[in-house]
Design a protein around this motif. Structure first.
Motif: not given
Length: 496
Positions: A193-217
């Motif tokens: 049960d999160f009370d606050v959720a924070v987004f910092t930024n989105l750049t390339r990472d973990h594409l070995d797992y997610h395969k595409t940036m769209e999946n990562y996003k």
């Protein structure tokens, strides 16, 4: 808790045999190494291990009930069959540990870069208010002052619920938690049960797992789309804190039902930084909070740290803390181990150890160092093995173009040939730029520091706080801070 009461929370299930002798559950686990007498063992089918293959081992160790999603031959112990044991594990762990997250004020931080710094900033802010804090992230788990080891940025759901339960027992009120994209996809924060959720930024990472940036996003977006889809007026509202300078932050604004608090520098944000001055002693800027303006100093350097400070400020502000109290706490924060950590020496050469293991992270680190030094910047960097191959040429290109003296070496090569990883990095280097290479990371660090002259900075990038190196299947002790300190000492001795 009685086993019958525990499994009652699973609405859709089949129990074989239907009638079994009830017992008091001592432990809920998915790890056979943890099993003790009267445990409930959840057989989870993961990418590397299938818990169904270890059911007999769990029973032999004392498990009295099995939760499974595939047919398993068990004699003398009841089995609860469900469609998805990962989901069942999330529900069971929340039930077994008393829904601990609901008794805590939890701030979840997600994004490619900045999660560790932002969570540590948030922890420091709340500690300055004399509140007992918890922290869960890449480096460790903390309950007050007690530090516990961690395997992943975001632990498995049972470990997470168990940790949150201990926090409640020990009087913790506020928790800052890193939430990784992989954890979100794998359901490791289901039921939190999160009370606050924070987004910092989105750049390339973990594409070995997610395969595409769209999946990562999409993975990152889950923290916000799952943030309290109801409006309760008898307590603090759920809040999504979004970096509005990142286009993805604007998209996430449309995906959450929570109230939104934006921050940024370029866009018209609710909380923003203006008149920014970066220098060798830190960063100064005007903090605009709606129609109020404050002067803020941080001991951390760089534009990316301005964003980190804004994110932490916004999270604390969304939690109801006064702006003046937050600013006072931020002024005293000295930084996080392995995040732009400065190591100086009498030689006039300084080393910076940083966790910049993504293309954008490396670019931001080098850009910052270029702003604060009048001399040369050396860059010692490698890329991890068994991870995203596509980022290797990009990392090589950034190091070559944005440092005066790039040096390529090993990070955690794992099962890959480290020389092949370095060759992939070299393929991104523009023609005409020569890059020394060292498979041995220690040699690379020593070489850079020996070549550096007074006033130069040596960035040692990629591993940050890590005190190990994974070569093949071996995990060996290796600490960039220790190695840089030794190399600087040797340089000092040689000059005497």
């Amino acid at each position: 808790m009685q086993a019958s009461k525990l499994i009652k929370c699973l609405k859709f299930k089949k129990i074989i045999p239907r009638n079994f002798e009830d017992f008091t559950v001592s432990l809920l686990t998915q790890d056979t190494r943890e099993v003790v007498e009267n445990s409930v063992f959840v057989a989870v089918k993961g990418a590397q291990f299938d818990g169904h293959l270890f059911v007999q081992q769990a029973i032999k160790a004392g498990a009295k009930l099995i939760v499974a999603q595939e047919k398993t031959t068990v004699v003398g112990v009841p089995v609860v069959y469900v469609n998805d044991t990962k989901r069942a594990m999330a529900i069971l762990s929340s039930r077994f540990y008393g829904g601990a997250s609901q008794a805590l004020h939890i701030i979840g931080v997600t994004g490619t870069n900045g999660k560790t710094t932002v969570t540590h900033l948030i922890e420091a802010i709340f500690r300055a208010q004399q509140r007992k804090t918890g922290l869960i992230g890449t480096m460790y788990r903390k309950i007050g002052d007690e530090v516990l080891p961690t395997k992943n940025t975001t632990p498995d759901i049972i470990t997470l619920q168990r940790t949150l339960s201990k926090m409640v027992e020990r009087g913790v009120s506020d928790v800052a938690m890193e939430v990784s994209s992989i954890a979100l996809i794998q359901g490791r924060v289901w039921g939190i049960d999160f009370d606050v959720a924070v987004f910092t930024n989105l750049t390339r990472d973990h594409l070995d797992y997610h395969k595409t940036m769209e999946n990562y996003k999409h993975a990152k977006s889950l923290l916000f789309s799952q943030l309290g889809n109801r409006y309760a007026f008898n307590g603090d509202p759920k809040v999504a804190v979004l970096n509005i300078d990142d286009p993805v932050g604007k998209q996430f604004e449309q995906l959450t039902a929570a109230q939104v608090l934006t921050y940024g520098i370029k866009e018209s944000a609710m909380i923003s930084a203006q008149k920014i001055k970066v220098h060798s002693r830190g960063t100064d800027f005007e903090l605009h909070v709606f129609d109020q303006v404050y002067q803020l100093h941080t001991q951390m350097i760089g534009m990316f740290n301005v964003y980190n400070v804004l994110a932490a400020f916004a999270a604390a502000y969304a939690s109801g803390l006064p702006a003046e109290d937050i600013i006072m706490a931020l002024d005293g924060f000295k930084g996080v181990r392995g995040r732009m950590q400065l190591i100086s020496s009498p030689t006039g050469v300084s080393a910076i150890v940083d966790y910049s293991h993504t293309p954008d992270g490396l670019y931001q680190a080098l850009k910052t160092l270029d702003e604060v030094t009048k001399q040369h910047v050396f860059c010692v960097v490698g890329c991890g093995g068994d991870r995203d191959h596509g980022k290797r040429p990009k990392m090589g290109e950034i190091a070559a173009e944005h440092s005066d003296f790039p040096i390529f070496t090993s990070d955690n090569p794992r099962s890959e040939d480290p020389q092949k990883i370095i060759s992939a990095m070299l393929s991104g280097v523009p023609t005409g730029i020569k890059v020394p290479t060292f498979v041995d990371r220690r040699q690379a660090i020593n070489y850079a520091i020996q070549q550096a002259q007074p006033g130069d900075l040596v960035l040692i990038a990629g591993k940050g706080h890590e005190d190990y190196q994974i070569i093949g299947k071996q995990k060996r002790h290796f600490d960039d801070v220790e190695e840089a300190t030794k190399a600087l000492w040797l340089k000092e001795q040689a000059g005497k």
